[in-house]
Design a protein around this motif. Sequence first.
Motif, PDB file in Angstrom:
ATOM      1  N   GLN A  21      61.772 -33.794  17.629  1.00 33.94           N
ATOM      2  CA  GLN A  21      61.994 -32.382  18.405  1.00 33.94           C
ATOM      3  C   GLN A  21      62.065 -32.569  19.946  1.00 33.94           C
ATOM      4  OE1 GLN A  21      62.203 -29.570  16.675  1.00 33.94           O
ATOM      5  NE2 GLN A  21      62.303 -30.638  14.959  1.00 33.94           N
ATOM      6  N   VAL A  22      61.388 -33.482  20.716  1.00 33.94           N
ATOM      7  CA  VAL A  22      61.398 -33.709  22.003  1.00 33.94           C
ATOM      8  C   VAL A  22      61.811 -34.886  22.468  1.00 33.94           C
ATOM      9  CG1 VAL A  22      60.100 -31.364  22.242  1.00 33.94           C
ATOM     10  CG2 VAL A  22      58.875 -33.881  22.197  1.00 33.94           C
ATOM     11  N   GLY A  23      61.651 -36.035  21.604  1.00 34.41           N
ATOM     12  CA  GLY A  23      62.007 -37.243  22.044  1.00 34.41           C
ATOM     13  C   GLY A  23      60.725 -38.127  22.415  1.00 34.41           C
ATOM     14  N   THR A  24      60.931 -39.411  22.821  1.00 31.05           N
ATOM     15  CA  THR A  24      59.713 -40.509  22.797  1.00 31.05           C
ATOM     16  C   THR A  24      59.375 -40.686  24.327  1.00 31.05           C
ATOM     17  OG1 THR A  24      61.402 -42.199  22.374  1.00 31.05           O
ATOM     18  CG2 THR A  24      60.215 -41.214  20.502  1.00 31.05           C
ATOM     19  N   GLY A  25      59.756 -40.019  25.247  1.00 26.91           N
ATOM     20  CA  GLY A  25      59.438 -40.214  26.653  1.00 26.91           C
ATOM     21  C   GLY A  25      58.164 -39.750  27.027  1.00 26.91           C
ATOM     22  N   LEU A  26      57.277 -39.410  26.195  1.00 27.63           N
ATOM     23  CA  LEU A  26      55.800 -38.721  26.389  1.00 27.63           C
ATOM     24  C   LEU A  26      54.885 -40.035  26.283  1.00 27.63           C
ATOM     25  CD1 LEU A  26      56.488 -35.463  24.403  1.00 27.63           C
ATOM     26  CD2 LEU A  26      56.435 -35.618  27.029  1.00 27.63           C
ATOM     27  N   ARG A  27      53.850 -39.682  26.790  1.00 26.59           N
ATOM     28  CA  ARG A  27      52.762 -40.570  26.949  1.00 26.59           C
ATOM     29  C   ARG A  27      51.692 -40.129  25.525  1.00 26.59           C
ATOM     30  NH1 ARG A  27      50.907 -41.294  32.784  1.00 26.59           N
ATOM     31  NH2 ARG A  27      51.325 -38.961  32.754  1.00 26.59           N
ATOM     32  N   VAL A  28      51.305 -41.010  24.801  1.00 31.77           N
ATOM     33  CA  VAL A  28      50.473 -40.653  23.478  1.00 31.77           C
ATOM     34  C   VAL A  28      49.047 -41.154  23.643  1.00 31.77           C
ATOM     35  CG1 VAL A  28      50.500 -40.842  21.214  1.00 31.77           C
ATOM     36  CG2 VAL A  28      52.609 -40.439  22.394  1.00 31.77           C
ATOM     37  N   VAL A  29      48.136 -40.244  23.217  1.00 31.02           N
ATOM     38  CA  VAL A  29      46.841 -40.642  22.513  1.00 31.02           C
ATOM     39  C   VAL A  29      46.740 -40.411  21.245  1.00 31.02           C
ATOM     40  CG1 VAL A  29      44.295 -40.299  22.864  1.00 31.02           C
ATOM     41  CG2 VAL A  29      45.841 -40.031  24.900  1.00 31.02           C
ATOM     42  N   ALA A  30      46.541 -41.504  20.444  1.00 31.29           N
ATOM     43  CA  ALA A  30      46.517 -41.571  19.022  1.00 31.29           C
ATOM     44  C   ALA A  30      45.135 -41.303  18.409  1.00 31.29           C
ATOM     45  CB  ALA A  30      47.436 -42.746  18.475  1.00 31.29           C
ATOM     46  N   MET A  31      44.799 -40.737  17.359  1.00 28.73           N
ATOM     47  CA  MET A  31      43.530 -40.495  16.744  1.00 28.73           C
ATOM     48  C   MET A  31      42.985 -41.987  16.355  1.00 28.73           C
ATOM     49  SD  MET A  31      41.969 -37.613  14.457  1.00 28.73           S
ATOM     50  CE  MET A  31      41.414 -36.518  15.574  1.00 28.73           C
ATOM     51  N   GLY A  32      43.901 -42.690  15.902  1.00 31.93           N
ATOM     52  CA  GLY A  32      43.575 -44.066  15.139  1.00 31.93           C
ATOM     53  C   GLY A  32      44.693 -44.987  15.239  1.00 31.93           C
ATOM     54  N   GLU A  33      44.465 -46.212  14.750  1.00 33.75           N
ATOM     55  CA  GLU A  33      45.502 -47.176  14.798  1.00 33.75           C
ATOM     56  C   GLU A  33      46.516 -47.103  13.971  1.00 33.75           C
ATOM     57  OE1 GLU A  33      47.443 -50.096  16.360  1.00 33.75           O
ATOM     58  OE2 GLU A  33      45.402 -49.805  17.129  1.00 33.75           O
ATOM     59  N   GLN A  34      46.328 -46.381  12.740  1.00 37.86           N
ATOM     60  CA  GLN A  34      47.512 -46.034  11.917  1.00 37.86           C
ATOM     61  C   GLN A  34      48.424 -45.003  12.527  1.00 37.86           C
ATOM     62  OE1 GLN A  34      46.208 -44.536   8.159  1.00 37.86           O
ATOM     63  NE2 GLN A  34      48.163 -45.102   7.236  1.00 37.86           N
ATOM     64  N   THR A  35      47.981 -43.984  13.135  1.00 39.62           N
ATOM     65  CA  THR A  35      48.716 -43.237  13.807  1.00 39.62           C
ATOM     66  C   THR A  35      49.531 -43.735  15.266  1.00 39.62           C
ATOM     67  OG1 THR A  35      47.279 -41.260  13.342  1.00 39.62           O
ATOM     68  CG2 THR A  35      48.534 -40.784  15.081  1.00 39.62           C
ATOM     69  N   ALA A  36      48.544 -44.577  15.882  1.00 35.96           N
ATOM     70  CA  ALA A  36      49.373 -45.221  17.071  1.00 35.96           C
ATOM     71  C   ALA A  36      50.558 -46.251  16.465  1.00 35.96           C
ATOM     72  CB  ALA A  36      48.472 -46.073  17.433  1.00 35.96           C
ATOM     73  N   GLN A  37      50.261 -46.923  15.367  1.00 34.01           N
ATOM     74  CA  GLN A  37      51.482 -47.618  14.966  1.00 34.01           C
ATOM     75  C   GLN A  37      52.705 -46.656  14.481  1.00 34.01           C
ATOM     76  OE1 GLN A  37      52.193 -50.561  14.689  1.00 34.01           O
ATOM     77  NE2 GLN A  37      50.297 -51.754  15.261  1.00 34.01           N
ATOM     78  N   ALA A  38      52.394 -45.606  13.778  1.00 35.18           N
ATOM     79  CA  ALA A  38      53.489 -44.727  13.551  1.00 35.18           C
ATOM     80  C   ALA A  38      54.277 -44.092  14.761  1.00 35.18           C
ATOM     81  CB  ALA A  38      52.915 -43.321  12.592  1.00 35.18           C
ATOM     82  N   ALA A  39      53.280 -43.892  15.869  1.00 34.85           N
ATOM     83  CA  ALA A  39      53.830 -43.527  16.983  1.00 34.85           C
ATOM     84  C   ALA A  39      54.876 -44.609  17.718  1.00 34.85           C
ATOM     85  CB  ALA A  39      52.895 -43.181  18.256  1.00 34.85           C
ATOM     86  N   ARG A  40      54.375 -45.707  17.625  1.00 31.12           N
ATOM     87  CA  ARG A  40      55.320 -46.882  18.038  1.00 31.12           C
ATOM     88  C   ARG A  40      56.475 -46.931  17.266  1.00 31.12           C
ATOM     89  NH1 ARG A  40      49.991 -49.443  18.278  1.00 31.12           N
ATOM     90  NH2 ARG A  40      49.275 -49.260  20.442  1.00 31.12           N
ATOM     91  N   GLN A  41      56.691 -46.766  16.066  1.00 31.03           N
ATOM     92  CA  GLN A  41      57.589 -47.209  15.348  1.00 31.03           C
ATOM     93  C   GLN A  41      58.586 -45.812  15.422  1.00 31.03           C
ATOM     94  OE1 GLN A  41      55.722 -47.470  11.172  1.00 31.03           O
ATOM     95  NE2 GLN A  41      55.498 -49.466  11.383  1.00 31.03           N
ATOM     96  N   ALA A  42      58.038 -44.816  15.824  1.00 39.12           N
ATOM     97  CA  ALA A  42      58.913 -43.700  16.146  1.00 39.12           C
ATOM     98  C   ALA A  42      59.550 -43.725  17.365  1.00 39.12           C
ATOM     99  CB  ALA A  42      58.050 -42.306  16.097  1.00 39.12           C
ATOM    100  N   GLY A  43      59.025 -44.737  18.403  1.00 37.68           N
ATOM    101  CA  GLY A  43      59.997 -44.990  19.568  1.00 37.68           C
ATOM    102  C   GLY A  43      58.882 -44.753  20.833  1.00 37.68           C
ATOM    103  N   PHE A  44      57.734 -44.239  20.603  1.00 39.18           N
ATOM    104  CA  PHE A  44      56.688 -44.077  21.875  1.00 39.18           C
ATOM    105  C   PHE A  44      56.420 -45.549  22.157  1.00 39.18           C
ATOM    106  CE2 PHE A  44      56.372 -40.219  19.459  1.00 39.18           C
ATOM    107  CZ  PHE A  44      56.520 -39.131  20.257  1.00 39.18           C
ATOM    108  N   THR A  45      56.211 -45.561  23.759  1.00 42.08           N
ATOM    109  CA  THR A  45      55.956 -46.871  24.183  1.00 42.08           C
ATOM    110  C   THR A  45      54.705 -46.761  24.866  1.00 42.08           C
ATOM    111  OG1 THR A  45      57.216 -46.417  26.164  1.00 42.08           O
ATOM    112  CG2 THR A  45      58.533 -47.496  24.663  1.00 42.08           C
ATOM    113  N   GLU A  46      54.206 -45.830  25.162  1.00 42.99           N
ATOM    114  CA  GLU A  46      52.721 -45.751  26.090  1.00 42.99           C
ATOM    115  C   GLU A  46      51.979 -45.148  25.141  1.00 42.99           C
ATOM    116  OE1 GLU A  46      50.781 -44.848  30.287  1.00 42.99           O
ATOM    117  OE2 GLU A  46      52.878 -44.561  30.194  1.00 42.99           O
TER     118      GLU A  46
END
Length: 66
Positions: A21-46
């Motif tokens: 919806q908005v791209g991957t240029g945002l910084r992310v705080v993930a609730m757990g490592e599984q969510t963090a991995q999914a965020a990285r796979q989606a293209g988020f870098t921070e």
Amino acid sequence: MRAADWILLASGVAAQGVAQQVGTGLRVVAMGEQTAQAARQAGFTEVRVAAQPTLTALLAALPAIG
């Protein structure tokens, strides 16, 4: 949402949806490592990971503002 300093993600599906919806240029705080991995796979870098999969830990993982 693009103007946000950080976004909070509680699921991999949310990570994929935000990326689409908005791209991957945002910084992310993930609730757990599984969510963090999914965020990285989606293209988020921070990506930070909460110490525990709780709302309190998710909020605590946000950097101080100010």
